[in-house]
Write a protein that holds these residues in place. Structure first.
Motif, PDB file in Angstrom:
ATOM      1  N   ASP A  85       1.011  -1.163   0.213  1.00  0.00           N
ATOM      2  CA  ASP A  85      -0.007   0.038  -0.184  1.00  0.00           C
ATOM      3  C   ASP A  85       0.505   1.169  -0.070  1.00  0.00           C
ATOM      4  OD1 ASP A  85      -2.583   0.944   0.411  1.00  0.00           O
ATOM      5  OD2 ASP A  85      -1.856   1.473   2.401  1.00  0.00           O
ATOM      6  N   ARG A  86       1.951   1.294   1.090  1.00  0.00           N
ATOM      7  CA  ARG A  86       3.125   1.877   0.519  1.00  0.00           C
ATOM      8  C   ARG A  86       4.564   1.334   1.106  1.00  0.00           C
ATOM      9  NH1 ARG A  86       0.184   3.085   5.715  1.00  0.00           N
ATOM     10  NH2 ARG A  86       1.829   4.049   6.948  1.00  0.00           N
ATOM     11  N   ILE A  87       4.781   2.718   0.644  1.00  0.00           N
ATOM     12  CA  ILE A  87       7.157   1.513   1.406  1.00  0.00           C
ATOM     13  C   ILE A  87       7.528   2.961   2.041  1.00  0.00           C
ATOM     14  CG2 ILE A  87       8.951   1.680  -0.681  1.00  0.00           C
ATOM     15  CD1 ILE A  87       6.730   0.745  -2.687  1.00  0.00           C
ATOM     16  N   GLU A  88       8.244   2.951   2.306  1.00  0.00           N
ATOM     17  CA  GLU A  88       8.266   4.049   3.326  1.00  0.00           C
ATOM     18  C   GLU A  88      10.029   3.313   4.058  1.00  0.00           C
ATOM     19  OE1 GLU A  88       6.633   5.186   6.602  1.00  0.00           O
ATOM     20  OE2 GLU A  88       4.356   5.607   5.196  1.00  0.00           O
ATOM     21  N   TRP A  89      10.729   4.108   3.949  1.00  0.00           N
ATOM     22  CA  TRP A  89      12.989   4.121   4.932  1.00  0.00           C
ATOM     23  C   TRP A  89      12.406   3.783   6.295  1.00  0.00           C
ATOM     24  CZ3 TRP A  89      16.289   1.708   2.411  1.00  0.00           C
ATOM     25  CH2 TRP A  89      16.386   2.215   0.865  1.00  0.00           C
ATOM     26  N   ARG A  90      12.658   3.430   7.285  1.00  0.00           N
ATOM     27  CA  ARG A  90      12.247   3.353   8.389  1.00  0.00           C
ATOM     28  C   ARG A  90      13.395   3.213   9.219  1.00  0.00           C
ATOM     29  NH1 ARG A  90       7.017   3.933  10.748  1.00  0.00           N
ATOM     30  NH2 ARG A  90       5.590   3.934   9.318  1.00  0.00           N
ATOM     31  N   SER A  91      14.244   4.593  10.128  1.00  0.00           N
ATOM     32  CA  SER A  91      15.119   3.853  10.891  1.00  0.00           C
ATOM     33  C   SER A  91      15.202   2.490  11.964  1.00  0.00           C
ATOM     34  CB  SER A  91      15.106   5.096  11.344  1.00  0.00           C
ATOM     35  OG  SER A  91      16.076   5.175  12.734  1.00  0.00           O
ATOM     36  N   LEU A  92      16.373   2.325  11.873  1.00  0.00           N
ATOM     37  CA  LEU A  92      16.795   0.894  12.201  1.00  0.00           C
ATOM     38  C   LEU A  92      16.714   0.998  14.215  1.00  0.00           C
ATOM     39  CD1 LEU A  92      20.033  -0.246  10.597  1.00  0.00           C
ATOM     40  CD2 LEU A  92      17.788  -1.509  10.390  1.00  0.00           C
ATOM     41  N   ASP A  93      16.542   2.477  14.165  1.00  0.00           N
ATOM     42  CA  ASP A  93      16.002   2.536  15.992  1.00  0.00           C
ATOM     43  C   ASP A  93      15.128   2.055  15.676  1.00  0.00           C
ATOM     44  OD1 ASP A  93      19.017   3.782  15.685  1.00  0.00           O
ATOM     45  OD2 ASP A  93      18.168   6.011  15.686  1.00  0.00           O
ATOM     46  N   HIS A  94      14.467   2.302  15.394  1.00  0.00           N
ATOM     47  CA  HIS A  94      12.929   2.285  15.807  1.00  0.00           C
ATOM     48  C   HIS A  94      12.089   0.013  15.701  1.00  0.00           C
ATOM     49  CE1 HIS A  94      12.517   6.134  14.563  1.00  0.00           C
ATOM     50  NE2 HIS A  94      12.166   6.502  16.221  1.00  0.00           N
ATOM     51  N   ILE A  95      13.539  -0.244  15.137  1.00  0.00           N
ATOM     52  CA  ILE A  95      12.757  -1.591  14.365  1.00  0.00           C
ATOM     53  C   ILE A  95      12.922  -2.941  15.577  1.00  0.00           C
ATOM     54  CG2 ILE A  95      14.121  -3.793  12.949  1.00  0.00           C
ATOM     55  CD1 ILE A  95      13.255  -1.477  11.658  1.00  0.00           C
ATOM     56  N   GLN A  96      13.722  -3.044  16.537  1.00  0.00           N
ATOM     57  CA  GLN A  96      13.106  -3.646  18.083  1.00  0.00           C
ATOM     58  C   GLN A  96      11.516  -3.104  18.466  1.00  0.00           C
ATOM     59  OE1 GLN A  96      14.579  -6.483  18.933  1.00  0.00           O
ATOM     60  NE2 GLN A  96      12.846  -6.746  19.763  1.00  0.00           N
ATOM     61  N   GLN A  97      11.805  -2.365  18.136  1.00  0.00           N
ATOM     62  CA  GLN A  97      10.164  -1.858  19.154  1.00  0.00           C
ATOM     63  C   GLN A  97       8.953  -1.989  17.774  1.00  0.00           C
ATOM     64  OE1 GLN A  97       9.762  -0.647  22.446  1.00  0.00           O
ATOM     65  NE2 GLN A  97       7.588  -1.447  21.959  1.00  0.00           N
ATOM     66  N   MET A  98       8.982  -2.269  16.963  1.00  0.00           N
ATOM     67  CA  MET A  98       8.163  -2.482  16.182  1.00  0.00           C
ATOM     68  C   MET A  98       7.939  -3.634  15.670  1.00  0.00           C
ATOM     69  SD  MET A  98       9.233   0.179  12.904  1.00  0.00           S
ATOM     70  CE  MET A  98       8.335  -0.271  11.402  1.00  0.00           C
ATOM     71  N   ILE A  99       8.913  -4.835  15.831  1.00  0.00           N
ATOM     72  CA  ILE A  99       8.674  -6.035  16.138  1.00  0.00           C
ATOM     73  C   ILE A  99       8.820  -6.686  17.376  1.00  0.00           C
ATOM     74  CG2 ILE A  99      10.474  -8.476  16.795  1.00  0.00           C
ATOM     75  CD1 ILE A  99      12.422  -7.155  14.790  1.00  0.00           C
ATOM     76  N   ASP A 100       8.248  -5.683  18.369  1.00  0.00           N
ATOM     77  CA  ASP A 100       7.480  -5.732  19.513  1.00  0.00           C
ATOM     78  C   ASP A 100       6.877  -5.633  19.828  1.00  0.00           C
ATOM     79  OD1 ASP A 100      10.369  -6.294  20.596  1.00  0.00           O
ATOM     80  OD2 ASP A 100      10.223  -4.680  21.342  1.00  0.00           O
ATOM     81  N   ASP A 101       6.105  -4.413  19.219  1.00  0.00           N
ATOM     82  CA  ASP A 101       4.317  -4.139  18.946  1.00  0.00           C
ATOM     83  C   ASP A 101       3.948  -5.080  17.977  1.00  0.00           C
ATOM     84  OD1 ASP A 101       4.905  -2.325  20.469  1.00  0.00           O
ATOM     85  OD2 ASP A 101       5.460  -0.696  19.036  1.00  0.00           O
ATOM     86  N   ARG A 102       4.520  -5.690  17.452  1.00  0.00           N
ATOM     87  CA  ARG A 102       3.706  -6.553  16.444  1.00  0.00           C
ATOM     88  C   ARG A 102       3.974  -5.834  14.740  1.00  0.00           C
ATOM     89  NH1 ARG A 102       0.190 -11.485  19.030  1.00  0.00           N
ATOM     90  NH2 ARG A 102       1.756 -11.646  19.964  1.00  0.00           N
ATOM     91  N   GLN A 103       4.334  -4.443  14.662  1.00  0.00           N
ATOM     92  CA  GLN A 103       3.982  -4.307  13.420  1.00  0.00           C
ATOM     93  C   GLN A 103       4.497  -4.815  12.269  1.00  0.00           C
ATOM     94  OE1 GLN A 103       4.870   0.240  13.952  1.00  0.00           O
ATOM     95  NE2 GLN A 103       4.335  -0.104  16.037  1.00  0.00           N
ATOM     96  N   GLY A 107       8.501 -13.784   9.148  1.00  0.00           N
ATOM     97  CA  GLY A 107       9.494 -14.614   9.690  1.00  0.00           C
ATOM     98  C   GLY A 107      10.845 -14.142   9.888  1.00  0.00           C
ATOM     99  N   VAL A 108      10.420 -13.867   7.224  1.00  0.00           N
ATOM    100  CA  VAL A 108      11.490 -14.124   6.946  1.00  0.00           C
ATOM    101  C   VAL A 108      12.301 -12.354   7.145  1.00  0.00           C
ATOM    102  CG1 VAL A 108      10.127 -12.789   4.945  1.00  0.00           C
ATOM    103  CG2 VAL A 108      12.655 -13.948   5.193  1.00  0.00           C
ATOM    104  N   ALA A 109      10.698 -10.976   7.567  1.00  0.00           N
ATOM    105  CA  ALA A 109      11.579  -9.858   8.007  1.00  0.00           C
ATOM    106  C   ALA A 109      12.354 -10.042   9.344  1.00  0.00           C
ATOM    107  CB  ALA A 109      10.520  -9.409   7.472  1.00  0.00           C
ATOM    108  N   VAL A 110      11.598 -10.050  10.266  1.00  0.00           N
ATOM    109  CA  VAL A 110      12.211 -10.522  11.449  1.00  0.00           C
ATOM    110  C   VAL A 110      12.657 -11.316  11.405  1.00  0.00           C
ATOM    111  CG1 VAL A 110      11.681 -11.277  14.403  1.00  0.00           C
ATOM    112  CG2 VAL A 110       9.683 -10.665  12.721  1.00  0.00           C
ATOM    113  N   THR A 111      13.470 -11.912  10.518  1.00  0.00           N
ATOM    114  CA  THR A 111      14.941 -12.817  11.033  1.00  0.00           C
ATOM    115  C   THR A 111      15.958 -12.077  10.467  1.00  0.00           C
ATOM    116  OG1 THR A 111      13.855 -15.399  10.386  1.00  0.00           O
ATOM    117  CG2 THR A 111      16.427 -14.956  10.504  1.00  0.00           C
ATOM    118  N   GLY A 112      15.091 -11.513   9.278  1.00  0.00           N
ATOM    119  CA  GLY A 112      16.318 -11.126   8.646  1.00  0.00           C
ATOM    120  C   GLY A 112      17.437  -9.236   9.377  1.00  0.00           C
ATOM    121  N   LEU A 113      16.300  -8.914  10.195  1.00  0.00           N
ATOM    122  CA  LEU A 113      16.368  -7.816  10.922  1.00  0.00           C
ATOM    123  C   LEU A 113      17.129  -7.758  11.874  1.00  0.00           C
ATOM    124  CD1 LEU A 113      12.572  -5.854  10.005  1.00  0.00           C
ATOM    125  CD2 LEU A 113      15.337  -4.926   9.078  1.00  0.00           C
TER     126      LEU A 113
END
Length: 119
Positions: A85-103, A107-113
């Protein structure tokens, strides 16, 4: 990429992904998928291997390989407009919280990130 997944009726952030063609080099396939899904060109020779996993080991023969791309250049609109629906760049500083928040739940994205964050 912000995507809707019909099987779970959920919206989540994902990384570009896809299926390699028979005998296609995995880095070349990854670069092709990035271009098709995002409109960004990456050099397959410069991709860094991040992770390999079998998401349902023992139950299927699916294999996932995740690469890190740097220096992506926007060259076109995405060809596969149904992919996100949209494509955005996200800061690595937010990735862990996005995983924790189930955003980010695929599996492939979580593993790689997580591999990227661990480095």
């Amino acid at each position: 990429m912000w995507r809707h997944r019909f099987a779970t009726d959920t919206w989540n952030w994902e990384i570009p992904s896809g299926i390699a063609e028979p005998d296609e080099d995995l880095a070349v396939a990854a670069a092709r998928e990035v271009l098709e899904e995002t409109g960004y060109r990456v050099d397959p020779r410069k991709l860094e291997h991040l992770a390999y996993n079998q998401p349902v080991g023992g139950m299927s023969n699916a294999e996932h390989t995740v690469f890190l791309a740097r220096d992506a250049v926007r060259v076109a609109d995405p060809v596969d407009t149904h992919e996100a629906d949209r494509i955005e760049w996200r800061s690595l500083d937010h990735i862990q919280q996005m995983i924790d928040d189930r955003q980010i739940v695929a599996g492939v994205a979580v593993t790689g990130l997580l591999q990227l964050l661990a480095r």
